[in-house]
Design an enzyme around this catalytic site. Structure first.
Site, PDB file in Angstrom:
ATOM      1  N   ARG A   1     144.588  79.959  57.665  1.00  0.00           N
ATOM      2  CA  ARG A   1     145.949  79.172  57.880  1.00  0.00           C
ATOM      3  C   ARG A   1     147.156  79.598  58.008  1.00  0.00           C
ATOM      4  O   ARG A   1     148.100  78.915  57.878  1.00  0.00           O
ATOM      5  CB  ARG A   1     145.809  77.664  57.289  1.00  0.00           C
ATOM      6  CG  ARG A   1     144.552  76.955  57.684  1.00  0.00           C
ATOM      7  CD  ARG A   1     144.841  75.479  57.163  1.00  0.00           C
ATOM      8  NE  ARG A   1     143.629  74.680  57.103  1.00  0.00           N
ATOM      9  CZ  ARG A   1     142.735  74.384  56.359  1.00  0.00           C
ATOM     10  NH1 ARG A   1     143.179  75.243  55.136  1.00  0.00           N
ATOM     11  NH2 ARG A   1     141.447  73.884  56.409  1.00  0.00           N
TER      12      ARG A   1
ATOM     13  N   LYS B   1     155.534  84.894  69.394  1.00  0.00           N
ATOM     14  CA  LYS B   1     154.432  84.699  70.335  1.00  0.00           C
ATOM     15  C   LYS B   1     153.349  85.448  70.193  1.00  0.00           C
ATOM     16  O   LYS B   1     153.476  86.769  70.302  1.00  0.00           O
ATOM     17  CB  LYS B   1     154.868  84.546  71.813  1.00  0.00           C
ATOM     18  CG  LYS B   1     155.868  83.745  72.098  1.00  0.00           C
ATOM     19  CD  LYS B   1     156.060  83.439  73.674  1.00  0.00           C
ATOM     20  CE  LYS B   1     157.170  82.332  74.223  1.00  0.00           C
ATOM     21  NZ  LYS B   1     157.362  82.599  75.449  1.00  0.00           N
TER      22      LYS B   1
ATOM     23  N   GLU C   1     162.387  96.278  80.599  1.00  0.00           N
ATOM     24  CA  GLU C   1     162.741  95.263  79.525  1.00  0.00           C
ATOM     25  C   GLU C   1     164.231  95.286  79.108  1.00  0.00           C
ATOM     26  O   GLU C   1     164.930  94.336  78.795  1.00  0.00           O
ATOM     27  CB  GLU C   1     161.694  94.826  78.426  1.00  0.00           C
ATOM     28  CG  GLU C   1     160.123  94.830  78.925  1.00  0.00           C
ATOM     29  CD  GLU C   1     159.943  93.102  79.296  1.00  0.00           C
ATOM     30  OE1 GLU C   1     160.846  92.247  79.140  1.00  0.00           O
ATOM     31  OE2 GLU C   1     158.844  92.989  79.800  1.00  0.00           O
TER      32      GLU C   1
ATOM     33  N   LYS D   1     167.422  89.169  71.745  1.00  0.00           N
ATOM     34  CA  LYS D   1     166.465  88.533  71.779  1.00  0.00           C
ATOM     35  C   LYS D   1     166.108  87.672  70.506  1.00  0.00           C
ATOM     36  O   LYS D   1     165.814  86.548  70.450  1.00  0.00           O
ATOM     37  CB  LYS D   1     165.079  89.430  71.768  1.00  0.00           C
ATOM     38  CG  LYS D   1     163.703  88.693  71.571  1.00  0.00           C
ATOM     39  CD  LYS D   1     162.457  89.101  72.208  1.00  0.00           C
ATOM     40  CE  LYS D   1     161.455  88.075  72.090  1.00  0.00           C
ATOM     41  NZ  LYS D   1     160.271  88.610  72.853  1.00  0.00           N
TER      42      LYS D   1
ATOM     43  N   GLU E   1     160.742  77.660  72.919  1.00  0.00           N
ATOM     44  CA  GLU E   1     160.899  77.594  74.724  1.00  0.00           C
ATOM     45  C   GLU E   1     160.875  75.954  74.890  1.00  0.00           C
ATOM     46  O   GLU E   1     160.482  75.886  76.072  1.00  0.00           O
ATOM     47  CB  GLU E   1     159.762  78.420  75.262  1.00  0.00           C
ATOM     48  CG  GLU E   1     160.280  78.957  76.386  1.00  0.00           C
ATOM     49  CD  GLU E   1     159.454  80.007  77.163  1.00  0.00           C
ATOM     50  OE1 GLU E   1     158.967  81.006  76.301  1.00  0.00           O
ATOM     51  OE2 GLU E   1     158.998  79.958  78.094  1.00  0.00           O
TER      52      GLU E   1
ATOM     53  N   ARG F   1     165.136  80.504  75.834  1.00  0.00           N
ATOM     54  CA  ARG F   1     164.063  81.126  75.623  1.00  0.00           C
ATOM     55  C   ARG F   1     163.473  81.699  76.912  1.00  0.00           C
ATOM     56  O   ARG F   1     163.005  82.787  77.378  1.00  0.00           O
ATOM     57  CB  ARG F   1     163.146  80.905  74.713  1.00  0.00           C
ATOM     58  CG  ARG F   1     162.217  82.010  74.448  1.00  0.00           C
ATOM     59  CD  ARG F   1     161.147  81.811  73.038  1.00  0.00           C
ATOM     60  NE  ARG F   1     160.513  83.087  73.015  1.00  0.00           N
ATOM     61  CZ  ARG F   1     159.868  83.463  71.717  1.00  0.00           C
ATOM     62  NH1 ARG F   1     159.811  82.870  70.916  1.00  0.00           N
ATOM     63  NH2 ARG F   1     159.001  84.602  71.951  1.00  0.00           N
TER      64      ARG F   1
ATOM     65  N   ASN G   1     162.225  85.320  80.486  1.00  0.00           N
ATOM     66  CA  ASN G   1     161.085  85.727  81.661  1.00  0.00           C
ATOM     67  C   ASN G   1     161.862  85.860  82.948  1.00  0.00           C
ATOM     68  O   ASN G   1     161.234  85.926  83.969  1.00  0.00           O
ATOM     69  CB  ASN G   1     160.673  84.278  81.941  1.00  0.00           C
ATOM     70  CG  ASN G   1     159.575  83.905  80.569  1.00  0.00           C
ATOM     71  OD1 ASN G   1     159.370  84.916  79.830  1.00  0.00           O
ATOM     72  ND2 ASN G   1     159.411  82.819  80.501  1.00  0.00           N
TER      73      ASN G   1
ATOM     74  N   HIS H   1     159.640  87.799  85.546  1.00  0.00           N
ATOM     75  CA  HIS H   1     158.247  87.709  85.039  1.00  0.00           C
ATOM     76  C   HIS H   1     157.581  86.824  86.124  1.00  0.00           C
ATOM     77  O   HIS H   1     156.223  87.078  86.357  1.00  0.00           O
ATOM     78  CB  HIS H   1     158.002  87.005  83.831  1.00  0.00           C
ATOM     79  CG  HIS H   1     158.303  88.227  82.712  1.00  0.00           C
ATOM     80  ND1 HIS H   1     159.636  88.784  82.547  1.00  0.00           N
ATOM     81  CD2 HIS H   1     157.583  88.699  81.728  1.00  0.00           C
ATOM     82  CE1 HIS H   1     159.613  89.739  81.659  1.00  0.00           C
ATOM     83  NE2 HIS H   1     158.247  89.611  80.831  1.00  0.00           N
TER      84      HIS H   1
ATOM     85  N   HIS I   1     154.736  88.472  87.465  1.00  0.00           N
ATOM     86  CA  HIS I   1     153.296  88.190  87.252  1.00  0.00           C
ATOM     87  C   HIS I   1     152.225  88.098  88.608  1.00  0.00           C
ATOM     88  O   HIS I   1     151.319  88.588  88.529  1.00  0.00           O
ATOM     89  CB  HIS I   1     153.230  86.752  86.652  1.00  0.00           C
ATOM     90  CG  HIS I   1     151.803  86.348  86.147  1.00  0.00           C
ATOM     91  ND1 HIS I   1     151.307  86.747  84.911  1.00  0.00           N
ATOM     92  CD2 HIS I   1     150.781  85.935  86.742  1.00  0.00           C
ATOM     93  CE1 HIS I   1     150.039  86.473  84.858  1.00  0.00           C
ATOM     94  NE2 HIS I   1     149.758  85.602  86.040  1.00  0.00           N
TER      95      HIS I   1
ATOM     96  N   HIS J   1     152.798  96.138  83.219  1.00  0.00           N
ATOM     97  CA  HIS J   1     153.528  95.088  83.111  1.00  0.00           C
ATOM     98  C   HIS J   1     155.044  95.316  83.544  1.00  0.00           C
ATOM     99  O   HIS J   1     155.768  94.530  84.191  1.00  0.00           O
ATOM    100  CB  HIS J   1     153.404  94.393  81.712  1.00  0.00           C
ATOM    101  CG  HIS J   1     154.064  93.395  81.425  1.00  0.00           C
ATOM    102  ND1 HIS J   1     153.946  91.970  81.838  1.00  0.00           N
ATOM    103  CD2 HIS J   1     155.123  93.051  80.624  1.00  0.00           C
ATOM    104  CE1 HIS J   1     155.051  91.122  81.668  1.00  0.00           C
ATOM    105  NE2 HIS J   1     155.800  91.774  80.574  1.00  0.00           N
TER     106      HIS J   1
HETATM  107  N1  GLY Z   1     155.883  88.329  70.511  1.00  0.00           N
HETATM  108  C1  GLY Z   1     156.715  88.199  71.717  1.00  0.00           C
HETATM  109  C2  GLY Z   1     157.569  87.027  71.804  1.00  0.00           C
HETATM  110  O1  GLY Z   1     157.453  86.123  70.991  1.00  0.00           O
HETATM  111  O2  GLY Z   1     158.363  87.291  72.754  1.00  0.00           O
END
Ligand code: GLY
Length: 372
Positions: free
Chosen positions: A125, A147, A189, A231, A241, A246, A250, A253, A257, A271
């Site tokens: 956990r 993320k 990026e 960032k 987000e 946040r 993108n 993107h 995508h 990417h």
């Molecule tokens: N791990 C990438 C982000 O959180 O943007």
């Protein structure tokens, strides 16, 4: 050297950017290695390439502090972000007896970081982890932010968790062995941060981007530190987000995508290359709506082309129309309607979320770009 704080309430962490820090790992990550002083091996995860190139440096750095690594090595590429590899990694961590106060070390690009981050989110956990990113893309983007995810049959990054690293150590010297194409893809990026929120940084990149790509020490460190500082600010303000902050990360993107999907998420378009072209499309579409000038849109396209990144949709040789690309966008966002949120530009250096975009107009715009 630069140290950037990610000021998240309750679990702040540092991003250290320092040439050679990988070789000084034992000192730089000392608080996260303390638990291994009794002789237990330190869990390290890498892909076969990063293991081949950097494991010796890591092993030597740990040995100086009387420590040793235990390595879990995955195949390079997105195939490592699967249920099967995740299961093997979790079993390995449990067999090592990791505890919730331990830290696992992720040495590699975004794939390794995402996989290890997610394994650490669910093992016991929540086990700690330290990011040691080895690509420019991971150094300026994926190693920070929390993320984490794997891919499944339904799509990329659909199974995951928010789980922040405890520390990110960025050694710009590791980029010396990064293939030029991947360096350019990561640089997309970097340009993104300038375009979305820092006009002065964008202008600096126009003037000095070639030095960043050539891995000149000062320019590279400045580019990484400026990117990560932005960032870090955005993630601290909107970790999950839920605000429209946040989401600005993108930029490029949604278009990108669709291009990745149309090219089968393959080496045909990396990417970062898709994001680069997606940013050109976002800039030109913003000009079509009268939000920036056509001249500014072409200025963005020139900066992207100057880095050797794709800036022209017709140059991709796609055998599809704008409607097919819009269909990929709908599928990505699981949306049925006639609109989607798009990241557009108010100026070169200010992105915003547009919620009034008509997808039929996007398809018509893309038809024009495909035959430009
Ligand atoms: N791990 C990438 C982000 O959180 O943007």
């Amino acid at each position: 050297m630069a140290v950037i704080d990610v000021a998240l309430a309750g679990r702040p962490y540092c991003v250290v950017i320092e040439e050679g820090v990988l070789g000084r790992l034992a000192q730089a990550a000392a608080p996260f290695l303390k638990g291994y002083a009794g002789g237990r091996a330190v869990p390290f995860v890498a892909d076969a390439n990063t293991h081949r190139i950097f494991a010796g440096r890591v092993d030597a750095a740990l040995a100086e502090a009387g420590l040793a690594a235990d390595w879990f090595v995955v195949e390079p590429g997105e195939d490592a972000k699967t249920w099967g590899v995740l299961e093997r990694l979790c079993d390995w961590l449990l067999a090592l007896g990791v505890t919730r106060s331990d830290h696992v070390f992720a040495l590699g690009g975004g794939v390794v970081g995402d996989l290890v981050g997610f394994a650490c989110a669910i093992a016991k956990r929540g086990v700690g982890f330290v990011q040691l990113p080895t690509t420019l893309l991971a150094q300026v983007d994926s190693s920070v932010g929390g993320k984490t995810a794997i891919n499944t049959r339904a799509g990329k990054n659909l199974i995951g968790a928010f789980h922040q690293p405890a520390l990110v150590l960025i050694d710009p010297l590791v980029l010396a062995t990064l293939p030029d194409r991947e360096m350019r893809a990561g640089y997309a990026e970097v340009l993104k941060y300038g375009l979305l929120g820092d006009a002065a940084f964008f202008a600096w990149l126009e003037a000095h981007g070639s030095k960043v790509l050539a891995r000149e020490s000062h320019a590279l460190e400045h580019a990484i530190a400026t990117s990560i500082a932005m960032k870090a600010r955005i993630v601290a303000a909107d970790e999950r987000e839920t605000l429209d902050k946040r989401a600005l990360l993108n930029l490029g993107h949604t278009f990108g995508h669709a291009l990745e999907a149309e090219t089968g998420f393959s080496d045909r378009l990396l990417h970062g290359e898709a994001v680069a072209l997606g940013m050109v499309l976002a800039a030109r579409y913003s000009a079509r709506r009268g939000e920036i000038s056509a001249e500014d849109a072409e200025r963005a396209a020139r900066a992207i082309a100057a880095a050797g990144l794709p800036a022209d949709l017709s140059g991709l040789g796609l055998a599809c129309d704008g409607a097919a690309l819009v269909q990929h966008m709908r599928h990505d966002k699981k949306a049925e309607g006639t609109t989607l949120p798009f990241l557009l530009l108010r100026s070169l250096g200010e992105a915003y979320v547009a919620r009034d975009v008509d997808l039929a107009d996007i398809a018509a715009f893309l038809d024009g770009e495909l035959s430009r």
